[in-house]
Design a protein around this motif. Sequence first.
Motif, PDB file in Angstrom:
ATOM      1  N   LEU A   1       0.832  -1.207   0.000  1.00  0.00           N
ATOM      2  CA  LEU A   1       0.000   0.000   0.000  1.00  0.00           C
ATOM      3  C   LEU A   1       0.869   1.259   0.000  1.00  0.00           C
ATOM      4  O   LEU A   1       0.602   2.207  -0.744  1.00  0.00           O
ATOM      5  CB  LEU A   1      -0.925   0.001   1.221  1.00  0.00           C
ATOM      6  N   ALA A   2       1.919   1.258   0.798  1.00  0.00           N
ATOM      7  CA  ALA A   2       2.820   2.422   0.848  1.00  0.00           C
ATOM      8  C   ALA A   2       3.531   2.613  -0.495  1.00  0.00           C
ATOM      9  O   ALA A   2       3.696   3.748  -0.958  1.00  0.00           O
ATOM     10  CB  ALA A   2       3.836   2.250   1.969  1.00  0.00           C
ATOM     11  N   ALA A   3       3.928   1.522  -1.136  1.00  0.00           N
ATOM     12  CA  ALA A   3       4.588   1.628  -2.444  1.00  0.00           C
ATOM     13  C   ALA A   3       3.634   2.214  -3.483  1.00  0.00           C
ATOM     14  O   ALA A   3       4.014   3.079  -4.279  1.00  0.00           O
ATOM     15  CB  ALA A   3       5.087   0.256  -2.895  1.00  0.00           C
ATOM     16  N   GLU A   4       2.379   1.769  -3.463  1.00  0.00           N
ATOM     17  CA  GLU A   4       1.403   2.300  -4.411  1.00  0.00           C
ATOM     18  C   GLU A   4       1.122   3.779  -4.125  1.00  0.00           C
ATOM     19  O   GLU A   4       1.028   4.590  -5.050  1.00  0.00           O
ATOM     20  CB  GLU A   4       0.107   1.499  -4.342  1.00  0.00           C
ATOM     21  N   ALA A   5       1.013   4.136  -2.849  1.00  0.00           N
ATOM     22  CA  ALA A   5       0.783   5.538  -2.483  1.00  0.00           C
ATOM     23  C   ALA A   5       1.970   6.400  -2.915  1.00  0.00           C
ATOM     24  O   ALA A   5       1.778   7.517  -3.420  1.00  0.00           O
ATOM     25  CB  ALA A   5       0.549   5.666  -0.985  1.00  0.00           C
ATOM     26  N   ASP A   6       3.179   5.907  -2.717  1.00  0.00           N
ATOM     27  CA  ASP A   6       4.366   6.657  -3.151  1.00  0.00           C
ATOM     28  C   ASP A   6       4.364   6.852  -4.665  1.00  0.00           C
ATOM     29  O   ASP A   6       4.692   7.937  -5.166  1.00  0.00           O
ATOM     30  CB  ASP A   6       5.653   5.936  -2.735  1.00  0.00           C
ATOM     31  N   GLN A   7       3.994   5.809  -5.383  1.00  0.00           N
ATOM     32  CA  GLN A   7       3.967   5.898  -6.844  1.00  0.00           C
ATOM     33  C   GLN A   7       2.926   6.921  -7.295  1.00  0.00           C
ATOM     34  O   GLN A   7       3.198   7.752  -8.178  1.00  0.00           O
ATOM     35  CB  GLN A   7       3.657   4.535  -7.453  1.00  0.00           C
ATOM     36  N   LEU A   8       1.757   6.887  -6.693  1.00  0.00           N
ATOM     37  CA  LEU A   8       0.717   7.863  -7.047  1.00  0.00           C
ATOM     38  C   LEU A   8       1.144   9.278  -6.674  1.00  0.00           C
ATOM     39  O   LEU A   8       0.902  10.226  -7.428  1.00  0.00           O
ATOM     40  CB  LEU A   8      -0.598   7.501  -6.366  1.00  0.00           C
ATOM     41  N   ARG A   9       1.790   9.445  -5.512  1.00  0.00           N
ATOM     42  CA  ARG A   9       2.279  10.767  -5.109  1.00  0.00           C
ATOM     43  C   ARG A   9       3.283  11.292  -6.131  1.00  0.00           C
ATOM     44  O   ARG A   9       3.194  12.444  -6.571  1.00  0.00           O
ATOM     45  CB  ARG A   9       2.933  10.700  -3.726  1.00  0.00           C
ATOM     46  N   ASP A  10       4.220  10.434  -6.520  1.00  0.00           N
ATOM     47  CA  ASP A  10       5.221  10.857  -7.499  1.00  0.00           C
ATOM     48  C   ASP A  10       4.578  11.182  -8.848  1.00  0.00           C
ATOM     49  O   ASP A  10       4.994  12.123  -9.531  1.00  0.00           O
ATOM     50  CB  ASP A  10       6.287   9.771  -7.680  1.00  0.00           C
ATOM     51  N   GLN A  11       3.552  10.437  -9.216  1.00  0.00           N
ATOM     52  CA  GLN A  11       2.857  10.705 -10.472  1.00  0.00           C
ATOM     53  C   GLN A  11       2.159  12.061 -10.417  1.00  0.00           C
ATOM     54  O   GLN A  11       2.246  12.849 -11.362  1.00  0.00           O
ATOM     55  CB  GLN A  11       1.847   9.598 -10.753  1.00  0.00           C
ATOM     56  N   VAL A  12       1.491  12.349  -9.305  1.00  0.00           N
ATOM     57  CA  VAL A  12       0.808  13.639  -9.161  1.00  0.00           C
ATOM     58  C   VAL A  12       1.821  14.778  -9.170  1.00  0.00           C
ATOM     59  O   VAL A  12       1.626  15.801  -9.837  1.00  0.00           O
ATOM     60  CB  VAL A  12      -0.051  13.664  -7.879  1.00  0.00           C
ATOM     61  N   ILE A  13       2.921  14.612  -8.455  1.00  0.00           N
ATOM     62  CA  ILE A  13       3.964  15.650  -8.433  1.00  0.00           C
ATOM     63  C   ILE A  13       4.503  15.881  -9.840  1.00  0.00           C
ATOM     64  O   ILE A  13       4.679  17.023 -10.273  1.00  0.00           O
ATOM     65  CB  ILE A  13       5.096  15.266  -7.456  1.00  0.00           C
ATOM     66  N   GLY A  14       4.745  14.792 -10.571  1.00  0.00           N
ATOM     67  CA  GLY A  14       5.246  14.919 -11.942  1.00  0.00           C
ATOM     68  C   GLY A  14       4.255  15.614 -12.859  1.00  0.00           C
ATOM     69  O   GLY A  14       4.631  16.471 -13.656  1.00  0.00           O
ATOM     70  N   LEU A  15       2.981  15.257 -12.739  1.00  0.00           N
ATOM     71  CA  LEU A  15       1.966  15.897 -13.584  1.00  0.00           C
ATOM     72  C   LEU A  15       1.810  17.378 -13.239  1.00  0.00           C
ATOM     73  O   LEU A  15       1.687  18.220 -14.133  1.00  0.00           O
ATOM     74  CB  LEU A  15       0.625  15.176 -13.428  1.00  0.00           C
TER      75      LEU A  15
END
Length: 170
Positions: free
Chosen positions: A139-153
Amino acid sequence: MSAQYRLILIAVAICAAIFGVKTWEGHLLAKGDAQGASRIQAAWDRQEAERTTATADDNVAKFRNAERTAYATAQRETARQARDAAAAAAVRSLRDQVAQLNARPNPYPAGDAGLAACAREATTARELLGESAGAYRDLAAEADQLRDQVIGLQAYVADVIRAPTVEVSD
């Protein structure tokens, strides 16, 4: 010469003069139109050149910002992968520890059912701890990935889509 011919001759001369003046006026208008058209075309060409330069400058700025955003995204991805690997190693270590604790022999006497139940409950609790740690890591890995995706976008929109444009003077 009679007065009648004289009037006709004067009328023809006046008509010829009017025709000549009108022809000369038409020539001057055509010449003015050509000069005006060339001035307008030159102004149009100058504006187009300025617009093209501004667009090229804007595209260069957007390209640089896109490269910068891609680099930052790659850096975040590398850091996230390192965090994910560390978390996976911690969960593996915890599961190994749980397996070691569950594999050890039961230290309690064989006849005591209460102690045996406590040992089973401890084994179950350790297994649940190991499983929940794995689920938490996922869950933490998926949340980190989504956070990084939002930051990138957000960085892409702020730095590339809304990149500052070069002002064109009119």
